[in-house]
Design an enzyme around this catalytic site. Structure first.
Site, PDB file in Angstrom:
ATOM      1  N   GLU A 179       0.800  -1.234   0.000  1.00  0.00           N
ATOM      2  CA  GLU A 179       0.000   0.000   0.000  1.00  0.00           C
ATOM      3  C   GLU A 179       0.832   1.283   0.000  1.00  0.00           C
ATOM      4  OE1 GLU A 179      -2.786  -0.541   3.230  1.00  0.00           O
ATOM      5  OE2 GLU A 179      -3.654  -2.322   2.302  1.00  0.00           O
ATOM      6  N   ASN A 226       1.824  -5.175  -3.139  1.00  0.00           N
ATOM      7  CA  ASN A 226       0.429  -5.467  -2.773  1.00  0.00           C
ATOM      8  C   ASN A 226      -0.315  -4.168  -2.474  1.00  0.00           C
ATOM      9  OD1 ASN A 226      -1.544  -7.611  -1.982  1.00  0.00           O
ATOM     10  ND2 ASN A 226      -1.368  -6.703   0.055  1.00  0.00           N
ATOM     11  N   HIS A 262     -10.701  -5.681  -1.748  1.00  0.00           N
ATOM     12  CA  HIS A 262     -11.680  -5.442  -0.677  1.00  0.00           C
ATOM     13  C   HIS A 262     -12.837  -4.668  -1.308  1.00  0.00           C
ATOM     14  CE1 HIS A 262      -9.225  -6.885   2.603  1.00  0.00           C
ATOM     15  NE2 HIS A 262      -8.216  -6.163   2.188  1.00  0.00           N
ATOM     16  N   GLU A 292      -6.732 -10.419  -1.002  1.00  0.00           N
ATOM     17  CA  GLU A 292      -7.462 -10.116   0.238  1.00  0.00           C
ATOM     18  C   GLU A 292      -8.968  -9.993  -0.014  1.00  0.00           C
ATOM     19  OE1 GLU A 292      -5.659  -6.913   2.500  1.00  0.00           O
ATOM     20  OE2 GLU A 292      -3.631  -7.496   1.926  1.00  0.00           O
ATOM     21  N   ASP A 294     -12.764  -9.722  -0.127  1.00  0.00           N
ATOM     22  CA  ASP A 294     -14.009  -9.793   0.633  1.00  0.00           C
ATOM     23  C   ASP A 294     -14.969  -8.769   0.035  1.00  0.00           C
ATOM     24  OD1 ASP A 294     -12.947  -7.420   1.766  1.00  0.00           O
ATOM     25  OD2 ASP A 294     -12.678  -8.303   3.762  1.00  0.00           O
TER      26      ASP A 294
END
Ligand SMILES: *[C@@H]1O[C@H](CO)[C@@H](O)[C@H](O)[C@H]1NC(C)=O
Ligand SMILES: *[C@@H]1O[C@H](CO)[C@@H](O)[C@H](O)[C@H]1NC(C)=O
Length: 384
Positions: A179, A226, A262, A292, A294
């Site tokens: 990030e 990432n 996400h 990741e 969701d």
């Protein structure tokens, strides 16, 4: 892509197997809304389907040791399932504050334990992460003597070197930098402790330090960048693409890009946007992983939102299935009980593939979204 009814989802998922269990809908009256769930064949799961689709694994983040997850036998039984999970990502235990709590004093106890457990249950591990602006120990954030470029560069290189050396090839990959780019203005560097003292050069510096250990010790571990909000075209995605191209141009090792994914029910990037972006990274010469995944909703989710979530999971996973250079899919935990969402986004949740109708330490139930993912992985037709 068209929307499907949940019955269609279940029927298509079931049709992919020799002896499908009948799909059924479970009403959960204990909760404030009726949550839709289906039951699929237990002997063929997400990881089996991912491998059949040519991927390395379907995986999950898991927060062990020392948490509620580690104590919840129902959660843990599902985590262990080789049919559903062939990869595990440490949610917290390899982060900077856990691994170097005091300067140059490393604690690998939790990380080693994580790898022992993952290996015991046959899971590969995406090690996470080396350099990030969050979950830093106090000595990094509030140094006794203000950092200079030189002193903080030494800290960065020392941290990367020690972790890559210690965990070695037990890691399939490392998220070397996490990030680095801001959402606003999109694509600028985040103004964090690393950037403020070292400048943008902190990113190549971290990759080069990891590469040095790999070359010295003959390791195979892959090096990843990432980030989130790089799953569809836009300024932040362009910044990440440019970073890959810069590192490659300078002969610095980067093997992959992690697309966190996400998402939010109803505003998940489309299948085509996600496909296009994954292809763009692969064209730069790296592999990609959904790292990741969701899909969160405002609580309680309506029936329409629950159905939309199935589609959002489907679109995301299918966009990986359809790109050869997308080597795997990882969810940021699989059970709503332990999701990071409710504590981070007030009033939101319902983000994961399973839930526990009666709470922690009680049986898990699969959501319809589980079947949506299975359908995407098995290539069952989806109205294209
Ligand atoms: C090292 O980490 C482990 C696992 O988190 C923890 O239990 C232990 O107390 C730590 N050791 C030290 C010396 O801080
Ligand atoms: C910090 O030092 C590195 C060399 O170690 C250099 O490449 C970088 O540009 C410097 N950063 C700043 C902000 O001067």
């Amino acid at each position: 892509m068209s929307m499907r009814s949940l019955a269609t989802v279940a029927a298509l998922a079931g049709a992919a197997f020799a002896a499908p269990a009948p799909a059924k809908t479970t009403d959960v009256s204990a909760t404030t809304t009726t949550l839709l769930a289906t039951a699929t064949n237990k002997a063929f799961g997400l990881n089996d389907a991912a491998k059949q689709a040519g991927k390395l694994w379907f995986g999950t983040a898991v927060d062990i040791p020392g948490t509620g997850e580690a104590q919840d036998k129902f959660y843990f039984r599902e985590f262990k399932s080789p049919h559903d999970f062939g990869e595990a990502t440490p949610a917290n235990i390899m982060k900077f504050d856990a691994t170097e709590p005091e300067q140059n004093s490393f604690n690998f106890t939790g990380g080693d334990y994580f790898l022992d457990v993952a290996e015991q249950y046959g899971k590969q591990v995406r090690c996470h992460n080396l350099i990030w602006q969050s979950q830093l120990p106090n000595w990094v954030n509030n140094p006794a003597t203000p950092w200079t470029n030189k002193t903080l560069s030494k800290v960065l290189v020392n941290h990367v070197t020690n972790l890559v050396e210690h965990f070695g090839d037990r890691c399939y990959s490392w998220d070397v930098v996490n990030e680095a780019f801001a959402d606003s203005p999109a694509g600028d560097y985040q103004k964090n402790v690393w950037f403020n003292n070292i400048g943008p050069e902190y990113v190549p510096m971290a990759f080069a330090a990891a590469q040095k250990v790999i070359e010295k010790n003959g390791l195979k571990v892959k090096l990843y960048y990432n980030d989130y909000n790089i799953e569809s075209p836009g300024a932040k995605t362009t910044a990440a693409l440019n970073l890959v191209s810069e590192l490659k141009g300078r002969g610095i090792q980067i093997d992959g890009v992690g697309l966190e994914s996400h998402f939010i029910v109803g505003s998940t990037p489309s299948y085509h946007q996600q496909l296009q972006t994954k292809r763009a990274f692969v064209r730069e010469g790296v592999e990609v992983v959904i790292t990741e995944l969701d899909v969160r909703a405002t609580l309680p989710p309506s029936a329409a939102e629950q159905t939309q979530q199935v589609q959002d999971y489907y679109d995301s996973v299918k966009s990986c299935v359809d790109v050869a250079g997308c080597v795997g899919i990882v969810v940021w935990d699989f059970d709503d009980t332990y999701s990071w969402v409710p504590s981070t986004f007030a009033g939101q949740g319902y983000a994961d593939l399973f839930f526990q109708p009666h709470g922690a330490n009680h049986p898990l139930v699969k959501k319809a979204a589980y079947d949506g993912v299975l359908e995407a992985l098995t290539g069952a037709a989806e109205g294209v």
